[in-house]
Design an enzyme around this catalytic site. Structure first.
Site, PDB file in Angstrom:
ATOM      1  N   GLU A   1      -6.234  -4.750   8.452  1.00 21.47           N
ATOM      2  CA  GLU A   1      -5.218  -3.718   8.654  1.00 21.47           C
ATOM      3  C   GLU A   1      -4.787  -3.672  10.117  1.00 21.47           C
ATOM      4  O   GLU A   1      -5.557  -4.016  11.008  1.00 21.47           O
ATOM      5  CB  GLU A   1      -5.777  -2.338   8.272  1.00 21.47           C
ATOM      6  CG  GLU A   1      -6.082  -2.155   6.813  1.00 21.47           C
ATOM      7  CD  GLU A   1      -6.544  -0.732   6.523  1.00 21.47           C
ATOM      8  OE1 GLU A   1      -5.847  -0.014   5.787  1.00 21.47           O
ATOM      9  OE2 GLU A   1      -7.614  -0.346   7.056  1.00 21.47           O
TER      10      GLU A   1
ATOM     11  N   ASN B   1      -4.738   4.944  -1.920  1.00 23.17           N
ATOM     12  CA  ASN B   1      -5.952   5.585  -1.403  1.00 23.17           C
ATOM     13  C   ASN B   1      -6.327   6.764  -2.295  1.00 23.17           C
ATOM     14  O   ASN B   1      -5.457   7.566  -2.670  1.00 23.17           O
ATOM     15  CB  ASN B   1      -5.716   6.096   0.019  1.00 23.17           C
ATOM     16  CG  ASN B   1      -5.692   4.969   1.031  1.00 23.17           C
ATOM     17  OD1 ASN B   1      -6.732   4.479   1.443  1.00 23.17           O
ATOM     18  ND2 ASN B   1      -4.494   4.537   1.413  1.00 23.17           N
TER      19      ASN B   1
ATOM     20  N   GLU C   1      -8.184   2.307  -3.446  1.00 15.66           N
ATOM     21  CA  GLU C   1      -8.886   2.151  -2.179  1.00 15.66           C
ATOM     22  C   GLU C   1      -9.770   3.375  -1.932  1.00 15.66           C
ATOM     23  O   GLU C   1      -9.293   4.512  -2.009  1.00 15.66           O
ATOM     24  CB  GLU C   1      -7.893   1.991  -1.027  1.00 15.66           C
ATOM     25  CG  GLU C   1      -7.046   0.732  -1.118  1.00 15.66           C
ATOM     26  CD  GLU C   1      -6.141   0.560   0.089  1.00 15.66           C
ATOM     27  OE1 GLU C   1      -6.194   1.433   0.993  1.00 15.66           O
ATOM     28  OE2 GLU C   1      -5.382  -0.422   0.136  1.00 15.66           O
TER      29      GLU C   1
ATOM     30  N   GLU D   1       0.862  -1.181   0.000  1.00 16.22           N
ATOM     31  CA  GLU D   1       0.000   0.000   0.000  1.00 16.22           C
ATOM     32  C   GLU D   1       0.900   1.233   0.000  1.00 16.22           C
ATOM     33  O   GLU D   1       1.793   1.357   0.841  1.00 16.22           O
ATOM     34  CB  GLU D   1      -0.913   0.029   1.221  1.00 16.22           C
ATOM     35  CG  GLU D   1      -1.816   1.273   1.232  1.00 16.22           C
ATOM     36  CD  GLU D   1      -2.743   1.348   2.426  1.00 16.22           C
ATOM     37  OE1 GLU D   1      -3.560   2.296   2.474  1.00 16.22           O
ATOM     38  OE2 GLU D   1      -2.664   0.474   3.312  1.00 16.22           O
TER      39      GLU D   1
ATOM     40  N   ASP E   1     -12.021   0.577   1.769  1.00 11.63           N
ATOM     41  CA  ASP E   1     -11.133   0.801   2.903  1.00 11.63           C
ATOM     42  C   ASP E   1     -11.953   1.087   4.167  1.00 11.63           C
ATOM     43  O   ASP E   1     -13.089   1.581   4.081  1.00 11.63           O
ATOM     44  CB  ASP E   1     -10.211   1.981   2.591  1.00 11.63           C
ATOM     45  CG  ASP E   1      -8.998   2.023   3.496  1.00 11.63           C
ATOM     46  OD1 ASP E   1      -8.749   1.032   4.210  1.00 11.63           O
ATOM     47  OD2 ASP E   1      -8.292   3.052   3.479  1.00 11.63           O
TER      48      ASP E   1
END
Length: 686
Positions: A631, A512, A544, A457, A574
């Site tokens: 996560e 993201n 995300e 990520e 997310d």
């Protein structure tokens, strides 16, 4: 037999020859500059400049000829016949005017050279008409060869003159055009005079009604004065025109075209001057924001928005008093400045601003009501620099906007502490990309079943020269509020994709995306461009998103997500479990992955609800065939719990902290992960 070719050397008064060349130079410069201006002015001024160029050129040609003739001293009685002398002046002006009119009529066509040829032929016509009025006690004849040469030379040099001025783009070309006209007039005159042969004959009487040299001299002086005056007027007109143009363009550059108010550029010039003048006194910087402007634009259209701006600012201009400054610096943003000695003077000014912005605005039969959010910062109490004062006035204005009661707010350090930092963040973010202050780090994402590295990520980090390391939790909301997130988001996507191309396939990268960025109409197209630019396979990129966008605008969000999926890019939800419609959205949107929020992992073992949520989400993912990633995995207990529930993927400090580009590259090349390697990997990425 007496030839003028011989007496050019021995029988000319060179004072007159010098004067002729001087007036020829001045007049040629004047006429050619007028011609040049005629080609570069509006249609309304074009005819005036062509006319002045023709008159100046014709008088220059005529004056040069007769000044030189006055310098010629033949040893025979002579005089000048008035009718032909005046006719030659008229012909010089008419042909010169016609030539300039033709040459100035076309942009790049042959008319430029044709007009110059007409001017050259006009020189010859004037010369020989003037010579027809030159009467001597004898006979006058011409050498045909020299006559032909003088006519051709004059025409060719006239063509060169207009060519260089009209087609040349440098100052040197303009000078060459003037020089060609000077040479054309001079060569035409002296070569044509060289063709003259005078044979004295006492039987030929000179009529008494001819003009003497002294009378002709007076006429020449009068025309010379006209040429010089026209040159002076031309110069002054050009200077005034340039000054007017500079003033006009400066006004355009320093004023808003819609409202006529000073713009941001004018503010940059004006505020430092006012701050300098305010030494020892107080100066108020007032930030003003027009409320409901975006709503009016969106609902009623930009014509309504423009009407609100023009009517509001017209009232504001009428309300200003001497010494007050008011400018528009953005769509609905304004700034005002006022020197004062008592606080009530500033409050009275703020009241006038509030009144101007709160009155109804009319467009046709519709009426639009608005208001103003007003923030005030004061020098020297609130700051010593323009940047400090404007930033703090903005902070006070934001507080006024939150109150929504129509009042104005003075800057307050305590009340605006949070806003001040947000303001500093906003200022720093505007230059963060260009200054290279942004960077990406990459956190490993692990397949718990296959025990291998799936990808990373990409996480954004910002080290500000002024603020130091700023947390994404602090600067991302500011970037979204100010719109800077769009440029930052593009940069993150491009950098992440470019980095991922260095990893072996199929190692992927997750990015993201802000709701602000995602909801732009061209997001899918921009994503396509970035993939093409970087060369990354679409299947290796994962976008995300959070539930925020799905709740606020589900229809538009679904349209954008389908476009993204059509590119082959994967989409992950997310922070799953923290929103209000998580379960329903899984059936409505085409997700490729669910990410369980770290807050549930942190509560694992302490709150029964957290255990239930994680188990439910993992089971739901299995039934919907959607991989689930947990996560924030930091302990062996959490990892064992997830493994027992058959969680698909995980990321967290247990498997590695976010790493820089080179370390991510090394990890991607290794590609595998074993439980025994967890401690070593964690140390490597610590």
């Amino acid at each position: 037999m007496l030839t003028v070719l011989n007496c050019l050397v021995v029988e000319h008064d060179y004072r007159f020859v010098g004067a002729a060349l001087l007036i020829c130079s001045i007049g040629s410069m004047v006429s050619m500059r007028l011609f040049s201006r005629a080609r570069n002015v509006s249609r309304a001024k074009h005819a005036a400049f062509v006319f002045m160029a023709g008159v100046a050129g014709g008088m220059t040609i005529w004056t040069t000829h007769f000044l030189a003739m006055l310098g010629f001293i033949p040893n025979v009685e002579h005089g000048f016949e008035p009718n032909f002398t005046v006719l030659s002046l008229a012909l010089a002006i008419v042909t010169s005017l016609a030539g300039f009119m033709i040459a100035a009529s076309g942009e790049r066509g042959p008319s430029i050279e044709l007009g110059g040829g007409v001017i050259g032929m006009g020189i010859a016509l004037m010369h020989f008409t003037g010579m027809r009025g030159f009467v001597v006690a004898g006979t006058v004849s011409y050498d045909p060869g020299l006559v032909t040469f003088s006519i051709v030379a004059g025409a060719l040099l006239g063509m060169v003159a207009t060519n260089r001025v009209a087609r040349g783009e440098t100052r040197r070309s303009q000078i060459a055009g003037i020089a060609a006209l000077i040479l054309g007039i001079g060569m035409m005159h002296f070569s044509a005079m060289g063709a003259v042969q005078i044979t004295p004959d006492p039987r030929v009487a000179v009529p008494g009604q001819l003009m003497s040299d002294s009378v002709l001299a007076l006429l020449v002086v009068a025309v010379t004065i006209l040429v010089v005056v026209l040159g002076a007027v031309t110069h002054l007109a050009e200077e005034q025109s340039e000054q007017d143009a500079v003033a006009h363009y400066r006004h355009l550059a320093m004023h808003d075209p819609l409202t006529g108010l000073p713009n941001r550029a004018a503010v940059r010039d004006e505020l430092p001057l006012r701050l300098k003048k305010a030494a020892g006194t107080s100066l108020a910087i007032i930030a003003v924001d027009l409320n409901r402007f975006k709503e009016i634009n969106d609902v009623y259209g930009h014509a309504a928005g423009d009407a609100v701006l023009t009517q509001t600012t017209a009232r504001m201009r009428a309300a200003l008093v001497a010494g007050e400054f008011f400018a528009r610096i953005g769509g609905d943003e304004f700034i005002a400045v006022k020197s004062f000695s008592r606080d009530n003077e500033v409050e009275e000014f703020a009241a006038r601003i509030a009144d101007a912005f709160s009155r109804p605005n009319e467009l046709g039969k519709a009426s639009f009501s608005t208001s103003a959010s007003i923030g005030i910062a004061v020098h020297p109490k609130d700051g010593d620099s323009i940047d400090e004062l404007t930033m703090r006035a903005d902070l006070a204005m934001y507080r006024s906007k939150k109150l929504q009661d129509g009042s104005w707010c003075w800057y307050d350090a305590d009340a605006d502490e949070d806003g001040r930092r947000r303001g500093q963040i906003a200022i720093g973010l505007r230059s963060a990309i260009t200054e290279g202050a942004l960077r990406l780090v990459f956190q490993p994402q692990i397949s718990m079943k296959q025990r291998r590295l799936l990808g990373f990520e990409a996480l954004l980090r910002w080290t500000s020269p002024q603020l130091g390391e700023v947390s994404p939790a602090d600067f991302i909301p500011v970037a979204e509020q100010t719109g800077i997130i769009v440029d930052i988001g593009d940069w993150v996507l491009r950098q992440a994709c470019r980095e991922a191309t260095q990893w072996p396939a199929p190692t992927g990268v997750a990015v993201n995306v802000s709701p602000v960025q995602l909801m732009r109409p061209n997001f899918a197209e921009r994503l396509t461009e970035i993939l093409a630019e970087t060369g990354l396979e679409a299947s290796r990129l994962e976008i995300e998103i959070t539930e925020t966008i799905l709740i606020e605008n589900p229809g538009q969000a679904l349209l954008v997500l389908r476009k993204i999926k059509a590119l082959g890019v994967r989409v992950a939800m997310d922070d799953f479990g923290t929103g209000y419609s998580s379960l329903s959205t899984l059936f409505s949107f085409p997700f490729d992955k669910i990410k369980v929020d770290r807050t549930f992992l942190n509560a694992l073992g302490r709150q029964a609800q957290a255990t239930s949520v994680i188990e439910t989400v993992i089971e739901l993912g299995h039934k919907l065939s959607i991989p689930v990633l947990a996560e924030g995995v930091e302990t062996d207990f959490q990892a064992a719990f997830l493994k027992d529930r058959r969680c698909d993927e995980a990321q967290g400090f247990l498997y590695g902290r976010p790493v820089d580009s080179s370390t991510a590259h090394a990890l991607a090349l290794s590609g595998t992960w074993q439980e025994d390697d967890a401690e070593a990997l964690a140390k490597l990425t610590a």
